[in-house]
Design an enzyme around this catalytic site. Structure first.
Site, short mmCIF file in Angstrom:
data_model
loop_
_atom_site.label_atom_id
_atom_site.label_comp_id
_atom_site.label_asym_id
_atom_site.label_seq_id
_atom_site.Cartn_x
_atom_site.Cartn_y
_atom_site.Cartn_z
N HIS A 1 0.82 -1.21 0.00
CA HIS A 1 0.00 0.00 0.00
C HIS A 1 0.86 1.26 0.00
O HIS A 1 2.05 1.21 -0.29
CB HIS A 1 -0.99 -0.02 1.16
CG HIS A 1 -1.67 -1.35 1.28
ND1 HIS A 1 -2.62 -1.81 0.41
CD2 HIS A 1 -1.48 -2.35 2.19
CE1 HIS A 1 -3.00 -3.02 0.75
NE2 HIS A 1 -2.33 -3.37 1.83
N GLU B 1 -2.08 0.24 7.90
CA GLU B 1 -1.22 -0.81 7.35
C GLU B 1 -0.07 -0.21 6.55
O GLU B 1 1.06 -0.69 6.61
CB GLU B 1 -2.05 -1.74 6.46
CG GLU B 1 -1.25 -2.89 5.88
CD GLU B 1 -2.06 -3.74 4.93
OE1 GLU B 1 -1.48 -4.71 4.37
OE2 GLU B 1 -3.26 -3.46 4.73
N HIS C 1 2.98 -6.96 4.61
CA HIS C 1 1.59 -6.55 4.81
C HIS C 1 1.15 -6.76 6.26
O HIS C 1 1.81 -7.47 7.03
CB HIS C 1 0.65 -7.34 3.89
CG HIS C 1 0.72 -6.92 2.47
ND1 HIS C 1 -0.10 -5.95 1.93
CD2 HIS C 1 1.53 -7.33 1.45
CE1 HIS C 1 0.19 -5.78 0.66
NE2 HIS C 1 1.18 -6.60 0.34
N GLU D 1 1.72 -11.61 5.82
CA GLU D 1 0.72 -10.88 6.61
C GLU D 1 1.19 -11.00 8.06
O GLU D 1 1.02 -12.03 8.70
CB GLU D 1 -0.66 -11.51 6.45
CG GLU D 1 -1.20 -11.48 5.03
CD GLU D 1 -1.72 -10.13 4.62
OE1 GLU D 1 -1.66 -9.20 5.45
OE2 GLU D 1 -2.18 -9.99 3.49
#
Length: 342
Positions: free
Chosen positions: A132, A169, A224, A305
């Site tokens: 992101h 995030e 992430h 993650e």
């Protein structure tokens, strides 16, 4: 998936919310004890590691368009897993089993001993892909543009998720990636960040996938934080499924990426004490064919993650800078083991 009603995660309208060590045992144990001290369940006196990264090849890759992410990576079909796998049934917050309980397909190589030589990774190039971008929230038109990922079309990028206290995030992934860069650079690696907070949005998932080849990298890894159900906790690693469709052909990277993923699962848990995700994946591993960052990569690549930002326990860890240093250590140790052991 949706988060707590108190504050649902912010993200693009098409976003799905499920996004992406080698020191010896003494170092891993020291890292785990450090986090226990922070959590009040271990000895006191842990010391925060430096939060700034040396200027080790931090420039972004600029070819092509911008890239991945979401509360999981990019946008994906909920709960996509490798055929024949089932979610881990452990209850939220269940402590991680001892390293000896790691499933048998974990690589047996112990990896480089601690301390790691400052020349251990000399001549190696690593691409770190912070999922992101903090600026994506202000660029919905750009990040919602569809791009070709071989077997489908996906949004260029997404906003990602956040904790109930609005720690995003995108902030998390940049911080951990910079910390990992510092560790890897100290071991002699040339480290390139796909974006270093120096772009207004993105880049798109297809550009992130191309970054490894553009940098002539040996390996790439996307960082992430997940946006799963509030009751779920733990980390998981996402491996590429073989995709030969349209512009995608990742056949050559599937097997080496799996080896990297197994090392990452092992070293991240050893460094942080974080358990495998109990709400998705299977024993901390998920294999997916819907992520452009993996479908289009020409170098071995996986996603991690690091935890579920919608879960209060994971959020407490992920907002703590000392725990983020442990997360970066686990990531760096896995990459070091991958590049120095065969």
């Amino acid at each position: 998936m949706t988060g707590p009603t108190a504050r649902p995660p912010r993200r693009s309208t098409l976003l799905r919310t499920t996004t992406v060590v080698g020191a010896a045992v003494p170092l891993c144990l020291a890292g785990w004890l450090g986090w226990q001290a922070l959590d009040g369940s271990g000895p006191a006196g842990s010391t925060a590691a430096p939060t700034t990264a040396p200027a080790a090849q931090s420039g972004p890759i600029t070819p092509g368009t911008p890239t991945p992410g979401t509360g999981t990576p990019e946008t994906a079909a909920p709960g996509t897993t490798a055929p024949g796998t089932a979610p881990d049934s452990a209850a939220p917050g269940t402590p991680a089993p001892a390293p000896s309980d790691t499933p048998s397909d974990t690589p047996s190589a112990a990896g480089p001993a601690a301390p790691v030589s400052p020349t251990a990774l000399t001549g190696r190039t690593i691409v770190l892909d912070p999922g992101h971008n903090p600026g994506n929230f202000a660029h919905s038109t750009e990040i919602n543009r569809q791009v070709d990922v071989g077997n489908s079309r996906k949004e260029c990028d997404t906003t990602g998720t956040e904790t109930d206290s609005s720690y995003t995030e995108a902030e998390y992934t940049l911080d951990v990636s910079r910390r990992a860069r510092a560790i890897l650079a100290a071991r002699g690696a040339a480290v390139v960040l796909v974006q270093d907070g120096d772009r207004p949005w993105g880049p798109c998932v297809d550009e992130r996938a191309r970054a490894g080849a553009a940098a002539h990298a040996d390996v790439a890894l996307s960082v992430h934080g997940d946006g799963g159900p509030a009751a779920g906790s733990g980390f998981h690693v996402i491996l590429p499924a073989k995709v030969v469709a349209g512009k995608a052909d990742n056949s050559a990277i599937v097997e080496p990426s799996r080896r990297l993923g197994l090392l990452l699962r092992e070293r991240f848990r050893a460094a942080t004490g974080e358990p495998y995700a109990d709400y998705t994946a299977n024993e901390g591993l998920d294999t997916r064919s819907d992520l452009g960052g993996l479908n289009l990569s020409a170098v071995p690549k996986v996603f991690i993650e690091c935890g579920n930002m919608r879960n209060s326990t994971d959020a407490k860890r992920m907002t703590d800078p000392q725990w983020r240093q442990l997360a970066a250590q686990g990531i760096a140790d896995a990459l070091t083991a991958y590049l120095t052991t065969r």
